[in-house]
Design an enzyme around this catalytic site. Sequence first.
Site, PDB file in Angstrom:
ATOM      1  N   LYS A  69     -25.345 -21.940  25.961  1.00  0.00           N
ATOM      2  CA  LYS A  69     -26.010 -22.269  24.693  1.00  0.00           C
ATOM      3  C   LYS A  69     -26.321 -23.764  24.586  1.00  0.00           C
ATOM      4  O   LYS A  69     -27.431 -24.140  24.196  1.00  0.00           O
ATOM      5  CB  LYS A  69     -25.126 -21.806  23.536  1.00  0.00           C
ATOM      6  CG  LYS A  69     -25.746 -21.971  22.164  1.00  0.00           C
ATOM      7  CD  LYS A  69     -24.943 -21.281  21.096  1.00  0.00           C
ATOM      8  CE  LYS A  69     -23.574 -21.913  20.881  1.00  0.00           C
ATOM      9  NZ  LYS A  69     -22.520 -21.461  21.762  1.00  0.00           N
ATOM     10  N   THR A  71     -26.560 -25.937  27.056  1.00  0.00           N
ATOM     11  CA  THR A  71     -27.540 -26.254  28.097  1.00  0.00           C
ATOM     12  C   THR A  71     -28.949 -25.890  27.632  1.00  0.00           C
ATOM     13  O   THR A  71     -29.898 -26.668  27.810  1.00  0.00           O
ATOM     14  CB  THR A  71     -27.196 -25.499  29.391  1.00  0.00           C
ATOM     15  OG1 THR A  71     -25.885 -25.895  29.828  1.00  0.00           O
ATOM     16  CG2 THR A  71     -28.200 -25.800  30.494  1.00  0.00           C
ATOM     17  N   ARG A  92     -22.436 -30.863  18.536  1.00  0.00           N
ATOM     18  CA  ARG A  92     -21.017 -31.118  18.283  1.00  0.00           C
ATOM     19  C   ARG A  92     -20.404 -31.958  19.403  1.00  0.00           C
ATOM     20  O   ARG A  92     -20.893 -31.981  20.534  1.00  0.00           O
ATOM     21  CB  ARG A  92     -20.250 -29.797  18.189  1.00  0.00           C
ATOM     22  CG  ARG A  92     -20.592 -28.953  16.987  1.00  0.00           C
ATOM     23  CD  ARG A  92     -19.846 -27.634  17.026  1.00  0.00           C
ATOM     24  NE  ARG A  92     -20.231 -26.833  18.177  1.00  0.00           N
ATOM     25  CZ  ARG A  92     -19.535 -25.812  18.658  1.00  0.00           C
ATOM     26  NH1 ARG A  92     -18.397 -25.469  18.088  1.00  0.00           N
ATOM     27  NH2 ARG A  92     -19.966 -25.132  19.696  1.00  0.00           N
ATOM     28  N   LYS A 103     -12.665 -23.464  28.937  1.00  0.00           N
ATOM     29  CA  LYS A 103     -14.062 -23.292  28.553  1.00  0.00           C
ATOM     30  C   LYS A 103     -14.959 -24.391  29.124  1.00  0.00           C
ATOM     31  O   LYS A 103     -16.108 -24.167  29.464  1.00  0.00           O
ATOM     32  CB  LYS A 103     -14.181 -23.269  27.024  1.00  0.00           C
ATOM     33  CG  LYS A 103     -15.610 -23.112  26.522  1.00  0.00           C
ATOM     34  CD  LYS A 103     -15.651 -23.068  25.005  1.00  0.00           C
ATOM     35  CE  LYS A 103     -17.089 -22.969  24.503  1.00  0.00           C
ATOM     36  NZ  LYS A 103     -17.853 -24.182  24.755  1.00  0.00           N
ATOM     37  N   ALA A 271     -15.809 -22.653  16.313  1.00  0.00           N
ATOM     38  CA  ALA A 271     -16.464 -21.616  15.519  1.00  0.00           C
ATOM     39  C   ALA A 271     -15.646 -20.335  15.433  1.00  0.00           C
ATOM     40  O   ALA A 271     -15.882 -19.518  14.554  1.00  0.00           O
ATOM     41  CB  ALA A 271     -17.843 -21.298  16.092  1.00  0.00           C
ATOM     42  N   PHE A 299     -20.315 -20.320  19.715  1.00  0.00           N
ATOM     43  CA  PHE A 299     -20.116 -18.944  20.126  1.00  0.00           C
ATOM     44  C   PHE A 299     -21.297 -18.064  19.705  1.00  0.00           C
ATOM     45  O   PHE A 299     -22.420 -18.532  19.597  1.00  0.00           O
ATOM     46  CB  PHE A 299     -18.777 -18.410  19.621  1.00  0.00           C
ATOM     47  CG  PHE A 299     -17.589 -19.119  20.230  1.00  0.00           C
ATOM     48  CD1 PHE A 299     -17.428 -19.161  21.611  1.00  0.00           C
ATOM     49  CD2 PHE A 299     -16.655 -19.754  19.447  1.00  0.00           C
ATOM     50  CE1 PHE A 299     -16.345 -19.815  22.189  1.00  0.00           C
ATOM     51  CE2 PHE A 299     -15.569 -20.410  20.012  1.00  0.00           C
ATOM     52  CZ  PHE A 299     -15.416 -20.437  21.390  1.00  0.00           C
ATOM     53  N   PHE A 380     -30.593 -16.782  35.784  1.00  0.00           N
ATOM     54  CA  PHE A 380     -29.843 -17.038  37.008  1.00  0.00           C
ATOM     55  C   PHE A 380     -30.683 -16.584  38.197  1.00  0.00           C
ATOM     56  O   PHE A 380     -31.547 -15.704  38.070  1.00  0.00           O
ATOM     57  CB  PHE A 380     -28.506 -16.275  36.988  1.00  0.00           C
ATOM     58  CG  PHE A 380     -27.447 -16.916  36.141  1.00  0.00           C
ATOM     59  CD1 PHE A 380     -26.290 -17.420  36.720  1.00  0.00           C
ATOM     60  CD2 PHE A 380     -27.589 -17.011  34.767  1.00  0.00           C
ATOM     61  CE1 PHE A 380     -25.307 -18.006  35.955  1.00  0.00           C
ATOM     62  CE2 PHE A 380     -26.617 -17.587  33.987  1.00  0.00           C
ATOM     63  CZ  PHE A 380     -25.458 -18.095  34.583  1.00  0.00           C
TER      64      PHE A 380
END
Length: 554
Positions: A69, A71, A92, A103, A271, A299, A380
């Site tokens: 997200k 990226t 953030r 993560k 979140a 998220f 991908f």
Amino acid sequence: MPTDLEIASRATMLPIAEIAQKLQLQDGTWAPYGHTKAKVDAAAYASLPMRAKLVLVSAINPTPAGEGKTTVSVGLADALCRLHQRAMLALREPSLGPVFGVKGGAAGGGYSQVVPMEDINLHFTGDLHAITAANNLLAAMVDNHIQQGNALGIDPRQVCWRRCMDMNDRQLRSILSGIGGKSNGMPREDGFDITAASEVMAVFCLAADLADLQRRLGRILVARRFDGSPVYAADLKAQGAMAALLRDAMQPNLVQTLAHTPALIHGGPFANIAHGCNSVIATKLAMRLSDIVVTEAGFGADLGAEKFIDIKCRMNGIAPDAVVIVATVRALKSHGGAAKETLGEENLDALRAGLPNLVRHIQNVREVWNLPAVVAVNRFTTDTDAEIALVREAAAAQGVRAECCDVWARGGEGGEALGRAVLDALQTPGRLALTYENEMPLKAKIEAVCKRIYHASGVTFAPGVLPALKRLEAEGCGEMPVCIAKTQYSFSDNQKLLGAPEGFTVTIRDVRLSRGAGFVVAFAGSIIAMPGLPKSPAAERIGLDENGAIYGLF
């Protein structure tokens, strides 16, 4: 293939003064923090109109396969600039807990990053340390008040203010403090939350300015007296010193992407526990300095986007003009039951089984919140044309465009198709609708989120929760929004229920008032506010080489 850190370390950054010049920042309204970062005085621009369109980037429910997200957010902003738009980012700050845990960081990846990534992912400008210090100052003042005679009549058994630190440490979730004799304080049960889940972090991110910050800090509930009446931080005269610790941190941090797109990175609430959005101050500043602002919420859209809308937007009079939902073919196949080791193989059946997760998020955005949506397929190399076509078909059936983006490998160039789709979506913005109304009882608000957004069939409240909600309403907190702390991996409160489950019940086991932040936290399932490190934490692979350069940071 180079790592994210290697790509970032090879990049040529512009002096931060040139980024400030791009934004037409006036001398005296910003201060360099080294050569590549700066603090910006948001108050100096408060009189400017918020003219920008606001693009919210959210995602499907995350899986071990990854969604990307941040990226995509960075790549989208770069792509919009390539399409001759005056765009910037509002993101953030990372927490050290995930950085050293499992993560990872929050600076993007590949050729779609904000830099300097090692600074951003580690201490950055010290904002999170200031938040930690302010939180723990209040904790010290509560215990000191009890030790020094307890004029307020605080019941030590009803102290609800917890200490915090910006690190995963399960040993500190529940502790005994004040042991060792009378001079060491009153022994009592205590505990730590991670800084990103603390109420001070939420206050920091929702405060409109320094005066509002100090007022909100004073409203924090810290304990109850023996008669059950509340004790607030203002009763301890703590809010002034806390605000003083946070004064410089409240200035948004200015950095740049690899393509030199301006980015404000400020505040970092989780979140799955907190409200998952960067600071209001930074978002509004970005909206005053550019024409399009790309921001994100943590998220999946069931958590981050819901809280962005029902908490941040509700409180601050802002609204997204479009929502981007990030998905990967790999993650959708994971939702469809495919094993992790097979996600690189074409599997249309698993993809079909996982697509309802994406569809439900699209429906929530369009039918509950009344906003235009675009699907970003973070591609991908193993994705096949047939799989991409299937995702496009599922999105088209909902009246939504799905565009592939390859920003990890190609930066903004790989996001131009997504950028054009977002520009098209911005031509017909929706009129934001909230999930629930302010006047609804707290119980009904929790049920509205669980049923309308998660699609639960019912909500169960553990013993003591409903009386606690009634007491909060009696104390004037009934019109506050709710912030549900829930696993990020599922629409339900059971992380093993993937896809788009139906017929489940959400269990609310506890509630906690964040009066300074202005919301009530409802804990669903087994979610906790202090994570632990995994079996093989990322910290084991991070270090310094013989030249003092950092390695192993993603």
